[in-house]
Design an enzyme around this catalytic site. Structure first.
Site, PDB file in Angstrom:
ATOM      1  N   SER A  99       0.853  -1.186   0.000  1.00 56.44           N
ATOM      2  CA  SER A  99       0.000   0.000   0.000  1.00 56.44           C
ATOM      3  C   SER A  99       0.884   1.228   0.000  1.00 56.44           C
ATOM      4  O   SER A  99       2.031   1.177   0.463  1.00 56.44           O
ATOM      5  CB  SER A  99      -0.888   0.010   1.250  1.00 56.44           C
ATOM      6  OG  SER A  99      -1.515   1.271   1.432  1.00 56.44           O
ATOM      7  N   TYR A 152      -1.746  -0.818  10.284  1.00 56.11           N
ATOM      8  CA  TYR A 152      -1.869  -1.083   8.855  1.00 56.11           C
ATOM      9  C   TYR A 152      -0.628  -0.600   8.112  1.00 56.11           C
ATOM     10  O   TYR A 152      -0.034  -1.331   7.308  1.00 56.11           O
ATOM     11  CB  TYR A 152      -3.124  -0.395   8.314  1.00 56.11           C
ATOM     12  CG  TYR A 152      -3.407  -0.670   6.855  1.00 56.11           C
ATOM     13  CD1 TYR A 152      -4.020  -1.855   6.460  1.00 56.11           C
ATOM     14  CD2 TYR A 152      -3.064   0.255   5.860  1.00 56.11           C
ATOM     15  CE1 TYR A 152      -4.283  -2.121   5.126  1.00 56.11           C
ATOM     16  CE2 TYR A 152      -3.324  -0.002   4.534  1.00 56.11           C
ATOM     17  CZ  TYR A 152      -3.935  -1.191   4.161  1.00 56.11           C
ATOM     18  OH  TYR A 152      -4.186  -1.442   2.838  1.00 56.11           O
ATOM     19  N   LYS A 192       2.219  -2.969   6.183  1.00 61.62           N
ATOM     20  CA  LYS A 192       2.449  -2.824   4.751  1.00 61.62           C
ATOM     21  C   LYS A 192       3.898  -2.460   4.459  1.00 61.62           C
ATOM     22  O   LYS A 192       4.483  -2.921   3.464  1.00 61.62           O
ATOM     23  CB  LYS A 192       1.497  -1.777   4.173  1.00 61.62           C
ATOM     24  CG  LYS A 192       0.028  -2.205   4.189  1.00 61.62           C
ATOM     25  CD  LYS A 192      -0.202  -3.485   3.407  1.00 61.62           C
ATOM     26  CE  LYS A 192      -1.676  -3.825   3.290  1.00 61.62           C
ATOM     27  NZ  LYS A 192      -1.913  -5.035   2.469  1.00 61.62           N
TER      28      LYS A 192
END
Length: 261
Positions: free
Chosen positions: A145, A158, A162
């Protein structure tokens, strides 16, 4: 282009919607012999299985919870049992909680994201890579991401996971290069997916679909935009590409800032 995946067996996680669905169906459309699709939701699994078979490929539906190591190992084992070998593995599943300030983040939320977004990728990639080394090569691709490149306020776990995937891919790529195994990441920018709808709501998404000026191209990515990156990286056309993080974000991370009005 139409036969980039001729005679290849592929494996795609979170294949029932969004990037995973577009990628799995795209590989079937481009000649894949078998497409192993992993999902935890039965209705999504049925949908993608039907779409793959419409393109003449063999679908191997795998219902699995990738939030547990046992589920990851079982999914890979089931795919190998069904296909004998896997040529391309696309790891695309993710957990993403609601926006939570760092100081309020619960240990349980942190642990869940690390398990689903990083540890499960390690388990799946390692088990797949071991077989690829034995068979003389293969391709492993991961959905990272643009959150790996900087702060997403309220999404610490998150972003951390990533970023970890990007480095994991680089380490794997270097260590496995002489064995014929290529490893790369794709980092999507803002996209029109069900996950986005879940985060902001359908009404807000409708407005975003009309224009998204924070992105230089002034639009959200479609699932197909991201799938095309995977379709390229998994094909022989990308035979000299490994250890890379292909950013597909409409130019978002290329800009610095605009002077405010």
């Amino acid at each position: 282009m139409a036969d980039r995946y001729q005679k290849k067996n592929v494996f795609v996680t979170a294949a029932g919607a969004g990037f995973g669905y577009a990628t799995a169906v795209g590989m079937a459309r481009e000649g894949a012999a078998a497409v192993c699709v992993v999902e935890k939701l039965p209705d999504r699994l049925e949908r993608v299985t039907a779409a793959i078979e419409e393109h003449g490929a063999r679908a191997v539906p795998i219902l699995a919870d990738l939030g547990a190591t046992a589920g990851c190992e079982a999914a890979i084992a089931q795919a190998h049992e069904a296909c004998g070998r896997l040529d391309v593995v696309v790891l695309n599943h993710a957990a993403m909680g609601w926006e939570t300030p760092f100081l309020e983040l619960a240990d349980e939320e942190w642990d869940r994201d690390l398990q689903v977004n990083l540890t499960s990728y390690f388990v799946l990639a390692q088990r797949a890579a071991r077989r690829m080394v034995e068979q003389g090569g293969g391709v492993i691709l991961m959905t990272a991401s643009i959150g790996a490149l900087g702060a997403g306020v309220g999404f610490a776990p998150y972003c951390v996971t990533k970023a970890g995937l990007v480095i994991l891919a680089k380490v794997m790529a270097v260590e496995l290069a002489r064995s014929g195994v290529r490893v790369n990441c794709v980092s999507p920018g803002p996209a029109d997916t069900q996950r986005s709808v879940d985060l902001v709501g359908e009404e807000t998404m409708e407005r975003f679909r009309e224009g998204f000026p924070v992105v230089p191209l002034n639009r959200l990515a479609s699932a197909q935009d991201i799938a095309e990156a995977f379709l390229y990286l998994g094909s022989d056309a990308a035979g000299y590409v490994t250890g890379q993080n292909l950013i597909v974000d409409g130019g978002l991370t290329s800009q610095t800032y605009n002077v405010p009005d």
